[in-house]
Design a protein around this motif. Structure first.
Motif, mmCIF file in Angstrom:
data_model
loop_
_atom_site.group_PDB
_atom_site.id
_atom_site.type_symbol
_atom_site.label_atom_id
_atom_site.label_comp_id
_atom_site.label_asym_id
_atom_site.label_seq_id
_atom_site.Cartn_x
_atom_site.Cartn_y
_atom_site.Cartn_z
ATOM 1 N N TYR A 167 42.309 39.078 53.776
ATOM 2 C CA TYR A 167 41.853 40.265 53.052
ATOM 3 C C TYR A 167 42.643 41.520 53.397
ATOM 4 O O TYR A 167 42.109 42.627 53.387
ATOM 5 C CB TYR A 167 40.348 40.479 53.257
ATOM 6 C CG TYR A 167 39.553 39.283 52.813
ATOM 7 C CD1 TYR A 167 39.275 39.073 51.468
ATOM 8 C CD2 TYR A 167 39.111 38.332 53.724
ATOM 9 C CE1 TYR A 167 38.574 37.952 51.045
ATOM 10 C CE2 TYR A 167 38.406 37.205 53.310
ATOM 11 C CZ TYR A 167 38.143 37.030 51.969
ATOM 12 O OH TYR A 167 37.451 35.927 51.556
ATOM 13 N N THR A 195 39.008 43.275 48.752
ATOM 14 C CA THR A 195 37.749 42.545 48.734
ATOM 15 C C THR A 195 37.550 41.984 47.333
ATOM 16 O O THR A 195 38.178 42.440 46.373
ATOM 17 C CB THR A 195 36.552 43.444 49.095
ATOM 18 O OG1 THR A 195 36.468 44.516 48.152
ATOM 19 C CG2 THR A 195 36.684 44.005 50.502
ATOM 20 N N ASP A 233 34.236 40.736 44.800
ATOM 21 C CA ASP A 233 32.774 40.676 44.701
ATOM 22 C C ASP A 233 32.274 39.665 43.669
ATOM 23 O O ASP A 233 31.120 39.711 43.281
ATOM 24 C CB ASP A 233 32.207 42.063 44.421
ATOM 25 C CG ASP A 233 32.489 42.551 43.003
ATOM 26 O OD1 ASP A 233 33.071 41.800 42.192
ATOM 27 O OD2 ASP A 233 32.112 43.692 42.696
ATOM 28 N N GLY A 234 33.142 38.773 43.218
ATOM 29 C CA GLY A 234 32.736 37.788 42.236
ATOM 30 C C GLY A 234 33.201 38.114 40.831
ATOM 31 O O GLY A 234 33.270 37.253 39.976
ATOM 32 N N GLU A 235 33.509 39.381 40.588
ATOM 33 C CA GLU A 235 34.018 39.812 39.292
ATOM 34 C C GLU A 235 35.309 40.604 39.406
ATOM 35 O O GLU A 235 36.217 40.452 38.603
ATOM 36 C CB GLU A 235 32.982 40.679 38.564
ATOM 37 C CG GLU A 235 31.749 39.949 38.138
ATOM 38 C CD GLU A 235 30.782 40.860 37.405
ATOM 39 O OE1 GLU A 235 31.185 41.977 37.018
ATOM 40 O OE2 GLU A 235 29.626 40.459 37.223
ATOM 41 N N TYR A 275 38.299 42.773 42.020
ATOM 42 C CA TYR A 275 38.943 42.999 43.308
ATOM 43 C C TYR A 275 38.988 44.503 43.550
ATOM 44 O O TYR A 275 39.286 45.276 42.633
ATOM 45 C CB TYR A 275 40.369 42.451 43.303
ATOM 46 C CG TYR A 275 40.442 40.954 43.191
ATOM 47 C CD1 TYR A 275 40.426 40.153 44.326
ATOM 48 C CD2 TYR A 275 40.511 40.336 41.947
ATOM 49 C CE1 TYR A 275 40.480 38.768 44.228
ATOM 50 C CE2 TYR A 275 40.563 38.950 41.842
ATOM 51 C CZ TYR A 275 40.549 38.176 42.977
ATOM 52 O OH TYR A 275 40.603 36.817 42.871
ATOM 53 N N SER A 276 38.719 44.906 44.768
ATOM 54 C CA SER A 276 38.858 46.306 45.175
ATOM 55 C C SER A 276 39.988 46.372 46.178
ATOM 56 O O SER A 276 40.032 45.605 47.138
ATOM 57 C CB SER A 276 37.571 46.819 45.815
ATOM 58 O OG SER A 276 36.514 46.790 44.883
ATOM 59 N N LYS A 292 40.166 49.268 41.425
ATOM 60 C CA LYS A 292 39.363 48.098 41.080
ATOM 61 C C LYS A 292 40.051 47.394 39.919
ATOM 62 O O LYS A 292 40.352 48.012 38.902
ATOM 63 C CB LYS A 292 37.953 48.499 40.717
ATOM 64 C CG LYS A 292 37.236 49.137 41.911
ATOM 65 C CD LYS A 292 35.759 49.239 41.664
ATOM 66 C CE LYS A 292 35.048 49.928 42.792
ATOM 67 N NZ LYS A 292 34.981 49.194 44.004
#
Length: 122
Positions: free
Chosen positions: A57, A78, A80-82, A84-85, A97
């Protein structure tokens, strides 16, 4: 013999307890963006941007001008399932994002607004 056990037991405990998690996220790898104007959104004078995502990461951002690296910094990412940040600790770069999109047989990262961010390198 006792001194051998004093070293062997802690070693076996460390080996058996430490397991490195495998991360095979599809974002891992190299992504590039050709900058259309001399200055990008981060106010850098570059003609190409490159993000190298790794499996812990973290990553490296590099800005090129005429094929030479003119700027680089580390980043964290990161998922979150949808989306990337991507953040750049220690800089004034804003967090980005993005989402992964496949089109024309290529894989892209696009801003959540739909604007292109980078393309995956082979």
């Amino acid at each position: 013999m006792k001194s051998l056990w004093n070293y062997l037991i802690p070693f076996l405990m460390v080996v058996s307890c430490s397991k490195i998690e495998n991360n095979n996220d599809p974002v891992i790898g190299i992504w590039k963006n050709k900058v259309k104007s001399a200055t990008n959104s981060n106010k850098l004078v570059v003609d190409e941007e490159e993000w190298i995502f790794n499996d812990v990461y973290l990553g490296r951002f590099q800005g090129y001008e005429n094929g030479e690296i003119t700027f680089y910094t580390d980043f964290k990412w990161t998922f979150d399932g949808e989306k990337y940040s991507i953040s750049y600790p220690g800089t004034d770069f804003p967090e980005v994002k993005v989402i992964m999109v496949e089109a024309d047989g290529k894989i892209y990262l696009n801003h959540i607004t739909g604007k292109p961010f980078a393309i995956r390198q082979p």
